[in-house]
Write an enzyme that holds these catalytic residues in place. Sequence first.
Site, mmCIF file in Angstrom:
data_model
loop_
_atom_site.group_PDB
_atom_site.id
_atom_site.type_symbol
_atom_site.label_atom_id
_atom_site.label_comp_id
_atom_site.label_asym_id
_atom_site.label_seq_id
_atom_site.Cartn_x
_atom_site.Cartn_y
_atom_site.Cartn_z
ATOM 1 N N ARG A 117 0.834 -1.222 0.000
ATOM 2 C CA ARG A 117 0.000 0.000 0.000
ATOM 3 C C ARG A 117 0.860 1.260 0.000
ATOM 4 N NH1 ARG A 117 -4.041 -2.978 -1.765
ATOM 5 N NH2 ARG A 117 -4.506 -4.679 -0.365
ATOM 6 N N GLU A 241 -5.671 -12.486 8.086
ATOM 7 C CA GLU A 241 -5.310 -12.505 6.666
ATOM 8 C C GLU A 241 -4.139 -13.446 6.390
ATOM 9 O OE1 GLU A 241 -4.830 -8.287 5.706
ATOM 10 O OE2 GLU A 241 -6.968 -8.162 5.272
ATOM 11 N N ARG A 274 -1.963 -6.293 17.244
ATOM 12 C CA ARG A 274 -3.040 -5.691 16.444
ATOM 13 C C ARG A 274 -4.377 -6.411 16.628
ATOM 14 N NH1 ARG A 274 -2.355 -5.490 10.783
ATOM 15 N NH2 ARG A 274 -2.848 -3.308 10.465
ATOM 16 N N ARG A 285 -18.310 -8.469 9.510
ATOM 17 C CA ARG A 285 -16.880 -8.230 9.739
ATOM 18 C C ARG A 285 -16.651 -7.090 10.742
ATOM 19 N NH1 ARG A 285 -12.510 -6.722 4.998
ATOM 20 N NH2 ARG A 285 -11.034 -5.692 6.357
ATOM 21 N N LYS A 309 -7.440 -0.384 14.733
ATOM 22 C CA LYS A 309 -7.690 0.566 13.638
ATOM 23 C C LYS A 309 -8.806 1.523 14.036
ATOM 24 C CE LYS A 309 -5.976 -2.147 9.746
ATOM 25 N NZ LYS A 309 -6.189 -2.688 8.393
ATOM 26 N N ASP A 314 -11.866 -1.288 7.996
ATOM 27 C CA ASP A 314 -10.506 -1.236 7.458
ATOM 28 C C ASP A 314 -10.196 0.084 6.762
ATOM 29 O OD1 ASP A 314 -8.021 -1.813 6.548
ATOM 30 O OD2 ASP A 314 -8.643 -3.202 4.987
ATOM 31 N N GLU A 336 -4.648 2.917 15.543
ATOM 32 C CA GLU A 336 -3.884 2.797 14.298
ATOM 33 C C GLU A 336 -4.617 3.589 13.218
ATOM 34 O OE1 GLU A 336 -2.680 -1.213 13.214
ATOM 35 O OE2 GLU A 336 -2.646 -0.697 11.099
ATOM 36 N N GLU A 342 -4.428 4.185 0.946
ATOM 37 C CA GLU A 342 -4.872 2.929 0.327
ATOM 38 C C GLU A 342 -6.275 3.051 -0.252
ATOM 39 O OE1 GLU A 342 -4.917 -0.435 3.000
ATOM 40 O OE2 GLU A 342 -5.896 -1.720 1.532
HETATM 41 O O1 GCW Z 1 -5.993 -2.561 4.804
HETATM 42 C C1 GCW Z 1 -5.684 -3.914 4.678
HETATM 43 C C2 GCW Z 1 -4.741 -3.955 3.534
HETATM 44 C C3 GCW Z 1 -3.626 -4.951 3.670
HETATM 45 C C4 GCW Z 1 -3.014 -4.812 5.060
HETATM 46 C C5 GCW Z 1 -4.091 -5.121 6.080
HETATM 47 C C6 GCW Z 1 -3.602 -4.930 7.497
HETATM 48 C C7 GCW Z 1 -0.737 -5.038 5.744
HETATM 49 O O2 GCW Z 1 -5.466 -4.159 2.364
HETATM 50 O O3 GCW Z 1 -2.696 -4.667 2.668
HETATM 51 O O4 GCW Z 1 -1.893 -5.635 5.235
HETATM 52 O O5 GCW Z 1 -5.175 -4.245 5.921
HETATM 53 O O6 GCW Z 1 -3.822 -3.852 8.031
HETATM 54 O O7 GCW Z 1 -3.014 -5.835 8.054
#
Ligand code: GCW
Length: 646
Positions: A117, A241, A274, A285, A309, A314, A336, A342
């Site tokens: 990103r 992920e 995290r 989600r 976050k 996201d 965060e 992005e």
């Molecule tokens: O925002 C998403 C992104 C991923 C990222 C993930 C995260 C680093 O698409 O690229 O990976 O979150 O925050 O872990």
Amino acid sequence: MKHLLHFIFSLIAAHVFAASSVSTLEIARSEANRFFGADRVQIEVIAKAPVPPEGFIVHRNRDGWQLLASTPVGALYGVYDLIRRSPRGIPDHFSDSPALPLRILNHWDNLDGTVERGYAGHSIWKWDVPLSETDRDLYTRYARINARVGINGAVLNNVNASPRILSEEKLKRVAEIADILRPYGIKTYLSVNFASPMALDSLSSADPLLPEVQQWWKNKAAQIYGLIPDFGGFLVKANSEGQPGPMDFGRSHADGANMLADALAPYGGVVMWRAFVYSPSDNDRAKQAYLEFQPLDGQFRDNVIVQIKNGPVDFQPREPYSPLFGATPSTSQMAELQITQEYLGHSNHLAFLAPMWSEFFDFVPPSGLKGVAGVANVGDTDNLTGHPLAMANWYAFGRMAWNPELTPDRIAEEWIRSYLVETSTPENVISDLTDMFTESHEAVVDYMMPLGLHHIFAFGHHYGPEPWCDVPGAREDWLPRYYHRADHNGIGFDRTSKGSDAVSQYPEPFRSTFANIEQCPDEFILWFHHLPWNYKMKSGNNLWEELCFHYQRGVDKVGDFQNIWNTAAPYLEPTLYADVKGRLQTQKKDAEWWRDACLSYFGELACLPLPTGIPAPKHTLSHYKSIHLPITNYECPSAALLDSVR
Ligand code: GCW
């Protein structure tokens, strides 16, 4: 204040500094001398002075200013504050100290030089060749930019971490970088892969409750601190992920975090763990981080900080705050934020992010946080951030991490005066530029995802609209339709008690405000409610019309920005002027693309005509659906590529 200072100065005549801190003070002195003239700023660092560790007190005297701090880095921050204040006039007395102890950049930089990103070239960190003088100069420049806004930490590598970052060879490089950052008050941290003991040393497990795994991490911590005595600690993305984590071994996030915390504790290191998790099985989600972490409250060691976050999904252009904030009173938390764009037009679009972060801090009091992390927008292009004005986001992140109460217009104006325009620039031009900055985030929200819409981006790289996106085999919660839920009857995600009930994760009064359709702010309405297309909005328009007007408003705003930018031309450096002018053209065309594509798609579902004042889309829906940008997840599409497809 004056008396207090004199009292302190007379009590403590001399002070001896540790060798490692001398250079910070030297930097402070040389910056002050360079900017204000020799000895105009008299700097005193007195360990026992009643000044917070990173704070400072400034007092005007006959010859200039007297600056008092209890640490060298406090003095450095004081000098930078004096410099920052100078364009507007420096007050006779002032003092300051940061609201949050941890103010950290998170680099998503990979060992192969790519930046996940990242839209400003390659990583600035070199891993495979000896550092050149140019590299060292760049790292010093980077450190100075951070110190000027009070950023005091850097996680050098991606949270999708390669285990190799913990190899001896890479750690030696980390130590070299840490040596360059240290005099500027910046601690170095690393993202670690939870399965590192298996990947690096062939252990058969990474189970955090196994003694040999615990010992591996203890040995690793000893090795790291042998090289970097003030190493900050680890950042961990676990069981998210595809990343490994304690749950692979039947253990909890707390078990995993605590094992690392125990290894770092003897040296004063922290673990930033995290909360960005979302299992594919849950029905929403947006609820996942809360569901996994709230029940663990009280189980984490003192040196673990859960990093959350800002929003529950996201880094979308706009999200309500994550309800996990404040929900774990016995667990340290940090926020965060994402500085890299992005989901905000990469480095092609102007989106000044202080208003978004300010909105976040209106909901989440900084007093409940240990710190704030910002996913960096830094790369090795000449201007370091790709879009020349994206440097203002790096700046704004630091300023708000220092003081979340600073207003976006104040931060924008500071940056504009200090870094953008000539000193002779008329006030009305500065004021227009400031408005352009502060309105730019809302403009992006308007032309991408107004009224609480979210995640309707193109798959993978996240550039451009794809509300129709379907990828065979992809997880449902990676597809836009999961989020917008649009059909012939209506649009929006019902997160009330009749839907996923995500609202129940919020405390009052937010729970009721978000759940009650009459009270839910328009900007979150489709985040929390599924509404018929003809739903009557507060403005009197129906939902479809309101959606159209927001898209149009976003496009119009970019047109206004182009005018403001052109008017400011005489006061701008010509190359920078031309660069941003080109990017604004791209932004305008992208905004029209977003409007036309989204309204074509949603309009077909709504079966309603475009209201008066909204131009017909340039192309057919099938044309928009046929657009696929051949770019990776660490690339910003060029204007030429975009012009050839949209
Ligand atoms: O925002 C998403 C992104 C991923 C990222 C993930 C995260 C680093 O698409 O690229 O990976 O979150 O925050 O872990």
